[in-house]
Design a protein around this motif. Structure first.
Motif, PDB file in Angstrom:
ATOM      1  N   THR A   1     -11.002   3.738  -2.402  1.00  0.00           N
ATOM      2  CA  THR A   1     -10.833   4.467  -1.147  1.00  0.00           C
ATOM      3  C   THR A   1     -10.101   3.549  -0.171  1.00  0.00           C
ATOM      4  N   GLY A   2      -9.508   4.127   0.845  1.00  0.00           N
ATOM      5  CA  GLY A   2      -8.843   3.302   1.849  1.00  0.00           C
ATOM      6  C   GLY A   2      -7.566   3.923   2.350  1.00  0.00           C
ATOM      7  N   GLU A   3      -6.757   3.075   3.009  1.00  0.00           N
ATOM      8  CA  GLU A   3      -5.530   3.549   3.633  1.00  0.00           C
ATOM      9  C   GLU A   3      -4.363   2.619   3.340  1.00  0.00           C
ATOM     10  N   VAL A   4      -3.177   3.221   3.267  1.00  0.00           N
ATOM     11  CA  VAL A   4      -1.930   2.476   3.147  1.00  0.00           C
ATOM     12  C   VAL A   4      -1.021   2.957   4.277  1.00  0.00           C
ATOM     13  N   HIS A   5      -0.481   2.005   5.030  1.00  0.00           N
ATOM     14  CA  HIS A   5       0.428   2.334   6.138  1.00  0.00           C
ATOM     15  C   HIS A   5       1.781   1.690   5.875  1.00  0.00           C
ATOM     16  N   ILE A   6       2.834   2.500   6.015  1.00  0.00           N
ATOM     17  CA  ILE A   6       4.204   1.998   5.877  1.00  0.00           C
ATOM     18  C   ILE A   6       4.949   2.407   7.141  1.00  0.00           C
ATOM     19  N   VAL A   7       5.563   1.407   7.792  1.00  0.00           N
ATOM     20  CA  VAL A   7       6.189   1.648   9.095  1.00  0.00           C
ATOM     21  C   VAL A   7       7.567   1.001   9.112  1.00  0.00           C
ATOM     22  N   ARG A   8       8.492   1.680   9.785  1.00  0.00           N
ATOM     23  CA  ARG A   8       9.808   1.105  10.020  1.00  0.00           C
ATOM     24  C   ARG A   8       9.934   0.804  11.500  1.00  0.00           C
ATOM     25  N   ALA A   9      10.284  -0.435  11.820  1.00  0.00           N
ATOM     26  CA  ALA A   9      10.417  -0.857  13.211  1.00  0.00           C
ATOM     27  C   ALA A   9      11.561  -0.116  13.882  1.00  0.00           C
TER      28      ALA A   9
ATOM     29  N   ASP B   1      -5.405  -1.337   3.074  1.00  0.00           N
ATOM     30  CA  ASP B   1      -6.791  -1.756   3.250  1.00  0.00           C
ATOM     31  C   ASP B   1      -7.618  -0.830   2.376  1.00  0.00           C
ATOM     32  N   LEU B   2      -8.026  -1.333   1.222  1.00  0.00           N
ATOM     33  CA  LEU B   2      -8.719  -0.515   0.237  1.00  0.00           C
ATOM     34  C   LEU B   2     -10.100  -1.060  -0.072  1.00  0.00           C
ATOM     35  N   ARG B   3     -10.985  -0.183  -0.526  1.00  0.00           N
ATOM     36  CA  ARG B   3     -12.281  -0.563  -1.075  1.00  0.00           C
ATOM     37  C   ARG B   3     -12.240  -0.176  -2.549  1.00  0.00           C
TER      38      ARG B   3
ATOM     39  N   VAL C   1     -10.034  -4.931  -0.511  1.00  0.00           N
ATOM     40  CA  VAL C   1      -8.735  -5.472  -0.903  1.00  0.00           C
ATOM     41  C   VAL C   1      -7.762  -5.196   0.236  1.00  0.00           C
ATOM     42  N   VAL C   2      -7.114  -6.257   0.715  1.00  0.00           N
ATOM     43  CA  VAL C   2      -6.141  -6.126   1.800  1.00  0.00           C
ATOM     44  C   VAL C   2      -4.828  -6.743   1.334  1.00  0.00           C
TER      45      VAL C   2
ATOM     46  N   LEU D   1      -0.845  -5.541  -4.388  1.00  0.00           N
ATOM     47  CA  LEU D   1      -2.029  -4.731  -4.665  1.00  0.00           C
ATOM     48  C   LEU D   1      -2.477  -4.869  -6.114  1.00  0.00           C
ATOM     49  N   ARG D   2      -1.527  -4.930  -7.023  1.00  0.00           N
ATOM     50  CA  ARG D   2      -1.884  -5.079  -8.438  1.00  0.00           C
ATOM     51  C   ARG D   2      -2.664  -6.373  -8.661  1.00  0.00           C
ATOM     52  N   ARG D   3      -2.183  -7.476  -8.080  1.00  0.00           N
ATOM     53  CA  ARG D   3      -2.904  -8.753  -8.226  1.00  0.00           C
ATOM     54  C   ARG D   3      -4.291  -8.672  -7.615  1.00  0.00           C
ATOM     55  N   GLN D   4      -4.379  -8.100  -6.428  1.00  0.00           N
ATOM     56  CA  GLN D   4      -5.672  -8.007  -5.740  1.00  0.00           C
ATOM     57  C   GLN D   4      -6.645  -7.082  -6.478  1.00  0.00           C
TER      58      GLN D   4
END
Length: 121
Positions: free
Chosen positions: A26-34, A48-50, A56-57, A76-79
């Motif tokens: 569970t958790g969230e993924v945020h992708i932002v363009r400045a 930021d996942l559980r 896992v961050v 994320l794969r490594r974490q």
């Protein structure tokens, strides 16, 4: 974010978190363009996942949307690999030698040691 980058991100992140044998994620993924056009790496991503009971961050910054997604996927794969290992909670079970661990036991430490002082007090 454009639809193509969003679809790419969903596919890449789903590959990591949807693997067989992985605990519930569970958790969230945020992708932002400045908004600043002069930024060298305008794309940033954070996850930021559980996974099971572990957090896992992961974070990444890159020049393009696909690059930032690829970098985030690798991290994320490594974490998630670390978090999904049974019995490994990231803590050592023994004291490393540079933290004062030695081959001798406390009772064999010799005269004047803390162990001897605590027995005579």
């Amino acid at each position: 974010m454009d639809e193509e980058t969003l679809a790419y991100a969903r596919t890449k992140i789903d590959v990591v978190v949807g693997r067989p044998g992985l605990p519930v994620v569970t958790g969230e993924v945020h992708i932002v363009r400045a908004a600043a056009h002069h930024a060298g790496r305008p794309w940033s991503a954070t996850a930021d996942l559980r996974i099971g009971g572990r957090q896992v961050v992961a974070a990444a910054e890159e020049a393009t949307g696909t690059e930032v997604v690829d970098r985030l996927q690798d991290r994320l794969r490594r974490q998630t690999d670390k978090a999904s290992q049974p019995g490994d909670n990231g803590h050592r079970t023994t004291v490393p030698p540079w933290r004062g661990a030695s081959g001798r036991s406390a009772s064999a430490a010799g005269p004047g040691s803390v162990a001897e002082d605590s027995r005579t007090a």
